[in-house]
Design an enzyme around this catalytic site. Sequence first.
Site, short mmCIF file in Angstrom:
data_model
loop_
_atom_site.label_atom_id
_atom_site.label_comp_id
_atom_site.label_asym_id
_atom_site.label_seq_id
_atom_site.Cartn_x
_atom_site.Cartn_y
_atom_site.Cartn_z
N ARG A 1 0.48 -5.83 4.69
CA ARG A 1 -0.58 -6.83 4.94
C ARG A 1 -1.69 -6.57 3.92
O ARG A 1 -2.32 -5.51 3.93
CB ARG A 1 -1.10 -6.67 6.37
CG ARG A 1 -2.19 -7.64 6.79
CD ARG A 1 -2.61 -7.36 8.23
NE ARG A 1 -3.69 -8.23 8.65
CZ ARG A 1 -4.98 -7.97 8.47
NH1 ARG A 1 -5.35 -6.85 7.85
NH2 ARG A 1 -5.91 -8.80 8.89
N LYS B 1 -8.68 -0.29 2.04
CA LYS B 1 -9.32 0.46 3.13
C LYS B 1 -10.03 1.71 2.65
O LYS B 1 -9.90 2.15 1.51
CB LYS B 1 -8.29 0.77 4.22
CG LYS B 1 -7.94 -0.48 5.04
CD LYS B 1 -7.10 -0.17 6.25
CE LYS B 1 -6.93 -1.44 7.10
NZ LYS B 1 -6.01 -1.22 8.22
#
Length: 271
Positions: A251, A217
């Site tokens: 995740r 991210k």
Amino acid sequence: MVKVKIGGREFDTNKKTYVIGILNVTPDSFSDGGKWKELDSALYHVEKMQAEGMDILDIGGESTRPGHTLIPDEEEIMRVMPVIEAVKSRFDIPVSLDTYKSSVAKAGIEAGIDLINDIWGLKYDGEMARVIGESGLPCCLMHNRKEAGYQDLMREMTEDLEETLQLAAQAGIAREMIILDPGVGFGKTYEQNLQVLRSLETFHGLGCPLLLGSSRKSVIGLTLDLPVSERLEGTLVTTVFAVLKGCAFVRVHDIKENVRAVKMAEAILYR
């Protein structure tokens, strides 16, 4: 000892972190858009991830990156249903559906999914809580806001997640069927994302297992000044933090490396 049953498997969320593999069957996801939109390539990737130690597969049919384009429910259903059906028929692994739309969730339930992953924590679609409640399936509910306007980040995030848990309770979703995700990268600034990562233990007070989704991210890209394709090492650091902070799930995109990082961190902590 807290156990969550997902599919035919029990997950012991006490002193154990499980790895959820990401499969985006989208043309425009921030990290791997377009790579797995063909069924054969998607199934090959699932096989590889399972061999590398993935515990749960999370399938998504709409990109949720910043500035993403909303697609009709029907298109999302057309993207994910063939993949869900093929995976369920070929692999023995719990399958999660990443959607915040009740009609897509319904279709996924009919196709045999084992977990619903809602990035809006039941607050986008007024029918989502009812659909999940009636299905009896476990769910992952994420913290999200349209804008990063906070006076007291951790307190307000906790209050937001408490609202989500109230919506779940009203729809008959049992607390033991809920996983919470603090939503790194969603409705938060760079500095706020770092604060969430360093304060993950705050959310244990809500009484649900935690999932961390920070793989590749922007918080990693901005810290290291690296493109999406070079964020593995940064992701591994956040995965180790997840283990140290007691998160039950991570995740991620890169299974093998994250599985190894989890095993090493757990060995240091618990053996």
